[in-house]
Design an enzyme around this catalytic site. Structure first.
Site, PDB file in Angstrom:
ATOM      1  N   ARG A 178     -22.413  22.447 -90.262  1.00 19.87           N
ATOM      2  CA  ARG A 178     -22.937  21.433 -89.865  1.00 19.87           C
ATOM      3  C   ARG A 178     -24.324  21.137 -90.308  1.00 19.87           C
ATOM      4  O   ARG A 178     -24.562  19.697 -90.731  1.00 19.87           O
ATOM      5  CB  ARG A 178     -22.770  21.092 -88.314  1.00 19.87           C
ATOM      6  CG  ARG A 178     -21.602  21.133 -87.734  1.00 19.87           C
ATOM      7  CD  ARG A 178     -21.437  20.860 -86.174  1.00 19.87           C
ATOM      8  NE  ARG A 178     -21.918  19.519 -86.017  1.00 19.87           N
ATOM      9  CZ  ARG A 178     -22.117  18.958 -84.813  1.00 19.87           C
ATOM     10  NH1 ARG A 178     -22.360  20.069 -83.752  1.00 19.87           N
ATOM     11  NH2 ARG A 178     -22.616  17.784 -84.592  1.00 19.87           N
ATOM     12  N   CYS A 238     -30.441  19.866 -82.147  1.00 18.55           N
ATOM     13  CA  CYS A 238     -29.123  20.341 -82.498  1.00 18.55           C
ATOM     14  C   CYS A 238     -28.529  18.856 -82.613  1.00 18.55           C
ATOM     15  O   CYS A 238     -29.098  17.885 -83.287  1.00 18.55           O
ATOM     16  CB  CYS A 238     -28.892  20.968 -81.351  1.00 18.55           C
ATOM     17  SG  CYS A 238     -28.786  20.051 -79.778  1.00 18.55           S
TER      18      CYS A 238
END
Length: 282
Positions: A178, A238
């Site tokens: 990611r 995050c």
């Protein structure tokens, strides 16, 4: 005291009157499953706090997928759960400590330091033959007075201003795929904030799913620690401000309490069309 406590430590204190145990189980792909799992079986005396309903504000255009809750609203919810300023809190989940670390961070942000995360999680507790129950605790509401610590937070504007600042290090806590923009199963855009390095939060755990030792964590975060020791500011993020919390907790455990959380994280960052996006490794 070490903010990570063992299941044996918790078992020995299970019925102490100043202790509140909080079940934080939650699955992003099945939001009701955590509450259902709690209703079926939990650590005796535990109360349940839901990541979406209790530990986050409602989603809006900005703020990310799990916006930071309003302090006054959060303290009301904590009080209803029986948490006061004099309460010791132990949080657990079944997601490697990710959601429990969110509660740990929120309580510290509100000025409450006597909070811990149970190592290994509920399944290990149960599989080890430790007591579980479906009986739900009768909670006596408590009064919780908050004193927020704004120095623990970074907002989008601060992160944007840091992009060309060599005195700031951004740390992305998501999985490497990611971070690199190779896949994005959740958010609208793939990639990372330009200049950020990648330290997946899952690397705070060993192969057995327990927290690593201090020496192992020091090795893992060596470049981050070097940046802090040289006077640089560290901002951790995050996808939505949840899975960054184990990284913040790991550094706190090592004595580095000055790191900041970008609470809105990647999902907030990309809600501003003008914000740049990077891919690949840095």
């Amino acid at each position: 005291m070490n903010p990570i406590v063992s299941k044996k430590w918790l078992l020995a204190r299970l019925y102490e009157p100043d202790l509140v145990i909080v079940d934080c189980r939650f699955e992003l792909t099945s939001p009701e499953s955590g509450r259902e799992a709690y209703a079926e079986s939990h650590i005796p005396g535990a109360v349940y706090l839901d990541l979406k309903e209790d530990l986050s504000a409602p989603v809006t255009v900005h703020g990310g997928r799990h916006p930071l809750p309003d302090p006054a609203m959060l303290t009301q919810r904590l009080g209803r759960a029986g948490i006061s300023n004099n309460t010791r809190v132990v949080a657990y989940d079944d997601q490697g400590g990710m959601n429990a670390s969110r509660l740990w961070w929120l309580l510290h942000w509100l000025g409450h330091d006597n909070v811990y995360v149970m190592d290994e999680g509920f399944s290990t507790w149960k599989d080890s033959g430790y007591p579980v129950t479906a009986e739900q605790r009768i909670t006596v509401p408590a009064s919780f007075q908050f004193t927020p610590r704004p120095e623990m937070l970074a907002n989008m504007q601060q992160v944007r201003q840091s992009l060309d600042d060599p005195n700031v290090l951004l740390v992305d806590s998501r999985d490497a795929e990611r971070y690199a923009g190779l896949q994005e199963p959740i958010d609208a855009k793939a990639g990372h904030i330009p200049g950020a390095i990648n330290r997946s939060w899952k690397q705070v755990l060993n192969e057995a799913g327990a927290w690593k030792s201090n020496d192992q964590l020091k090795e893992q975060f060596a470049s981050v620690i070097a940046a802090i020791d040289s006077g640089r500011e560290v901002i951790i993020y995050c996808g939505s401000g949840v899975s960054a919390c184990p990284n913040v907790l790991a550094l706190y455990r090592l004595g580095y309490k000055q790191v900041k959380l970008y609470a809105g994280s990647w999902s907030d960052w990309i809600s501003y069309e003008e914000n740049p996006v990077a891919t690949g490794d840095e």
